[in-house]
Scaffold this motif. Structure first.
Motif, mmCIF file in Angstrom:
data_model
loop_
_atom_site.group_PDB
_atom_site.id
_atom_site.type_symbol
_atom_site.label_atom_id
_atom_site.label_comp_id
_atom_site.label_asym_id
_atom_site.label_seq_id
_atom_site.Cartn_x
_atom_site.Cartn_y
_atom_site.Cartn_z
ATOM 1 N N ARG A 60 -4.924 7.166 5.308
ATOM 2 C CA ARG A 60 -6.348 7.310 5.417
ATOM 3 C C ARG A 60 -7.064 6.079 5.042
ATOM 4 O O ARG A 60 -8.084 5.813 4.437
ATOM 5 C CB ARG A 60 -6.891 8.272 4.583
ATOM 6 C CG ARG A 60 -6.183 8.166 3.263
ATOM 7 C CD ARG A 60 -6.458 9.320 2.118
ATOM 8 N NE ARG A 60 -5.554 9.564 1.046
ATOM 9 C CZ ARG A 60 -5.796 8.863 -0.221
ATOM 10 N NH1 ARG A 60 -7.158 8.348 -0.129
ATOM 11 N NH2 ARG A 60 -4.980 9.062 -1.076
ATOM 12 N N LEU A 61 -6.363 4.788 5.541
ATOM 13 C CA LEU A 61 -6.700 3.604 4.962
ATOM 14 C C LEU A 61 -8.009 3.183 5.672
ATOM 15 O O LEU A 61 -8.765 2.451 4.955
ATOM 16 C CB LEU A 61 -5.903 2.727 5.564
ATOM 17 C CG LEU A 61 -5.765 1.168 4.629
ATOM 18 C CD1 LEU A 61 -5.684 1.289 3.435
ATOM 19 C CD2 LEU A 61 -4.703 0.473 5.238
ATOM 20 N N GLU A 92 2.601 4.934 0.810
ATOM 21 C CA GLU A 92 2.557 5.400 1.930
ATOM 22 C C GLU A 92 1.551 6.644 2.101
ATOM 23 O O GLU A 92 1.084 6.625 3.150
ATOM 24 C CB GLU A 92 3.929 6.076 2.330
ATOM 25 C CG GLU A 92 4.238 6.751 3.548
ATOM 26 C CD GLU A 92 5.652 7.072 3.857
ATOM 27 O OE1 GLU A 92 5.851 7.945 4.886
ATOM 28 O OE2 GLU A 92 6.482 6.905 2.968
ATOM 29 N N GLU A 93 1.021 7.194 1.010
ATOM 30 C CA GLU A 93 0.199 8.266 1.305
ATOM 31 C C GLU A 93 -1.365 7.747 1.511
ATOM 32 O O GLU A 93 -2.112 8.601 1.970
ATOM 33 C CB GLU A 93 0.148 8.974 0.008
ATOM 34 C CG GLU A 93 -0.388 8.544 -1.279
ATOM 35 C CD GLU A 93 1.151 7.779 -1.796
ATOM 36 O OE1 GLU A 93 1.004 7.435 -3.130
ATOM 37 O OE2 GLU A 93 1.936 7.593 -1.323
ATOM 38 N N VAL A 94 -1.496 6.666 1.376
ATOM 39 C CA VAL A 94 -2.782 6.016 1.517
ATOM 40 C C VAL A 94 -3.026 5.357 2.810
ATOM 41 O O VAL A 94 -3.987 5.187 3.115
ATOM 42 C CB VAL A 94 -3.072 4.801 0.340
ATOM 43 C CG1 VAL A 94 -4.329 4.017 0.818
ATOM 44 C CG2 VAL A 94 -2.840 5.408 -0.923
ATOM 45 N N ARG A 134 -13.013 6.632 -5.090
ATOM 46 C CA ARG A 134 -13.242 5.815 -6.087
ATOM 47 C C ARG A 134 -12.874 6.612 -7.395
ATOM 48 O O ARG A 134 -13.782 6.614 -8.166
ATOM 49 C CB ARG A 134 -14.527 5.142 -5.962
ATOM 50 C CG ARG A 134 -14.880 4.426 -4.694
ATOM 51 C CD ARG A 134 -16.028 3.593 -4.852
ATOM 52 N NE ARG A 134 -15.985 2.705 -5.941
ATOM 53 C CZ ARG A 134 -15.253 1.432 -5.974
ATOM 54 N NH1 ARG A 134 -14.774 1.128 -5.006
ATOM 55 N NH2 ARG A 134 -15.276 0.952 -7.110
ATOM 56 N N GLN A 158 -8.680 -1.257 -5.560
ATOM 57 C CA GLN A 158 -9.350 -1.163 -4.408
ATOM 58 C C GLN A 158 -10.647 -1.530 -4.351
ATOM 59 O O GLN A 158 -11.399 -1.671 -5.178
ATOM 60 C CB GLN A 158 -9.223 0.711 -4.253
ATOM 61 C CG GLN A 158 -10.308 1.259 -5.109
ATOM 62 C CD GLN A 158 -10.474 2.540 -4.785
ATOM 63 O OE1 GLN A 158 -10.929 3.130 -3.814
ATOM 64 N NE2 GLN A 158 -10.133 3.878 -5.921
ATOM 65 N N ILE A 199 0.843 -1.182 -0.051
ATOM 66 C CA ILE A 199 0.148 0.008 0.207
ATOM 67 C C ILE A 199 0.932 1.314 0.048
ATOM 68 O O ILE A 199 1.797 1.424 0.837
ATOM 69 C CB ILE A 199 -0.785 0.115 1.464
ATOM 70 C CG1 ILE A 199 -1.994 -1.479 1.154
ATOM 71 C CG2 ILE A 199 -1.726 1.393 1.379
ATOM 72 C CD1 ILE A 199 -2.738 -1.451 2.439
ATOM 73 N N GLY A 252 -13.741 0.184 0.428
ATOM 74 C CA GLY A 252 -13.367 0.843 1.541
ATOM 75 C C GLY A 252 -14.084 0.516 2.876
ATOM 76 O O GLY A 252 -13.508 0.891 3.863
ATOM 77 N N LEU A 286 -12.267 5.201 0.860
ATOM 78 C CA LEU A 286 -11.402 5.512 -0.043
ATOM 79 C C LEU A 286 -11.946 6.170 -1.408
ATOM 80 O O LEU A 286 -13.065 5.931 -1.756
ATOM 81 C CB LEU A 286 -10.629 4.182 -0.543
ATOM 82 C CG LEU A 286 -10.037 3.542 0.379
ATOM 83 C CD1 LEU A 286 -9.499 2.236 -0.119
ATOM 84 C CD2 LEU A 286 -8.661 4.358 0.967
ATOM 85 N N SER A 296 -7.312 6.234 -8.677
ATOM 86 C CA SER A 296 -6.033 6.501 -8.064
ATOM 87 C C SER A 296 -5.324 5.172 -7.079
ATOM 88 O O SER A 296 -4.051 5.086 -7.139
ATOM 89 C CB SER A 296 -5.805 7.755 -7.142
ATOM 90 O OG SER A 296 -6.521 7.693 -5.968
ATOM 91 N N ILE A 297 -6.173 4.250 -6.882
ATOM 92 C CA ILE A 297 -5.617 3.182 -6.165
ATOM 93 C C ILE A 297 -6.076 2.148 -6.524
ATOM 94 O O ILE A 297 -7.124 1.632 -6.850
ATOM 95 C CB ILE A 297 -6.318 3.185 -4.520
ATOM 96 C CG1 ILE A 297 -6.033 4.558 -3.782
ATOM 97 C CG2 ILE A 297 -5.676 2.166 -3.887
ATOM 98 C CD1 ILE A 297 -6.556 4.704 -2.557
#
Length: 366
Positions: free
Chosen positions: A313-314, A308-310, A320, A327, A306, A330, A318, A323-324
């Motif tokens: 706020r994991l 680090e910037e996520v 949608r 995913q 994952i 969430g 998240l 960007s992830i």
């Protein structure tokens, strides 16, 4: 307050004091006029004799009038003193009640975090007992309010994008005539997104319906190792289908206080993410042990990791926006975090991009 209890108590004290003074004057007159002669049938003659004596002896009448005036003055002075004493005493009684009413009004207009001042520990007077009961009610009110606020915030965040996507698909399909296959593809996309939307709504409703106070009252002793084994059994078939190695590493004899089904759900949510996001020939390990005096349920995978910037706020909804990669909604991680918090624990996560991720559920042992 126009008709407050303090005012009513003051009025009652005034009436009682006035009545007592009147009774005292009446007793004085009866005793002075009749000398309590016996039998009472002789009183009319005694009174007549007393009155005639006063008429014939003005000095004695003046003496009796001075005694009556002294009694009247004492009575008139005692009324304000009684009212003052009752007022001071009633203030100590009703001020906490007025404080309760004032705080309740503040809470009603939006200050939901207010609490009543309680007496020192061990004090069991009626006002303190009422204040404590009100504070417990306010705690429950705040908890329900926060759950509703969280549900509204999460629902707004999670539902806006899927609904907009479904609407956009329908508008594009109706913008011009299309072939049957194109319509079928559009309908298939709408159904897929609707299924995802239904899953999100059900997850949000499940969070909103969960009552922490009721759930904690039903906590029992739970075998942590058994929870891990059941989570592994639930996802073994999916792991085999995805060609992911799934194994457990369990330390026997670890027990904690909680709800077995909820803990299993929290762990399964973590396992589900790990199995789905771990590439083929990867490995997912479900472990149970102890860490710093607490029971630790861990899910370790060899997936992509994952960013680090996520991580910060994991456990929040998240975005949608693509960007992830890969995913989920969430919601699964949010539900897991809620369940762990309900049990007095916490979830921490360690991840390295390209090497994998480890989620650890840390719970107090019984």
């Amino acid at each position: 307050m126009k008709h407050s209890l303090r005012r009513q108590m003051m009025r009652l004290a005034f009436v009682i004091a006035l009545s007592l003074m009147g009774m005292q004057i009446a007793i004085f007159l009866v005793v002075d006029l009749t000398d309590l002669a016996w039998p009472p049938t002789s009183w009319p003659w005694v009174v007549r004799a007393r009155v005639l004596n006063w008429i014939n002896n003005p000095a004695e009448l003046a003496h009796e009038l001075r005694e009556f005036a002294s009694l009247l003055v004492i009575g008139l002075i005692s009324i304000p003193l009684v009212l003052f004493a009752v007022g001071r005493y009633s203030r100590g009684i009703f001020e906490p009640v007025e404080n309760i009413a004032r705080k309740a009004r503040d809470i009603a207009v939006g200050d939901q975090f207010g609490r009543l001042t309680e007496s020192v520990a061990g004090d069991q007077d009626e006002i303190t007992v009422m204040a404590r009961a009100c504070n417990r009610a306010f705690d429950r009110y705040q908890e329900v309010y926060q759950r509703m606020e969280k549900f509204t915030r999460d629902a707004s965040h999670q539902l806006r994008t899927p609904l907009a996507s479904i609407r956009a698909s329908g508008e594009v399909a109706l913008s011009r005539p299309r072939s049957v296959e194109e319509y079928r593809e559009t309908i298939s996309q709408i159904l897929e997104r609707s299924g995802h939307l239904l899953a999100v709504v059900e997850a949000l409703l499940e969070r909103a319906r969960r009552d922490p106070i009721t759930l904690r009252s039903r906590f029992m002793s739970v075998d942590a190792g058994r929870v891990c084994e059941e989570a592994c059994a639930s996802y073994r078939e999916l792991a085999e289908t995805r060609r992911v190695q799934l194994e457990t590493r369990v330390e026997a004899g670890l027990a904690l206080s909680g709800d077995h089904d909820l803990l299993l759900q929290a762990l399964c949510n973590l396992v589900d993410n790990a199995v789905r996001l771990t590439p083929e020939t990867g490995k997912v390990t479900i472990a149970c042990g102890t860490h710093e005096g607490r029971i630790c349920l861990a899910v370790e995978d060899t997936g992509e990791g994952i960013p680090e910037e996520v991580l910060a706020r994991l456990f929040r909804p998240l975005p949608r926006d693509g960007s992830i990669p890969n995913q989920d909604t969430g919601i699964g991680l949010m539900i897991a975090a809620d369940i762990v918090e309900l049990h007095g624990g916490k979830i921490d996560v360690q991840s390295q991009v390209g090497k994998g991720t480890t989620f650890r559920i840390l719970l107090p042992a019984t």
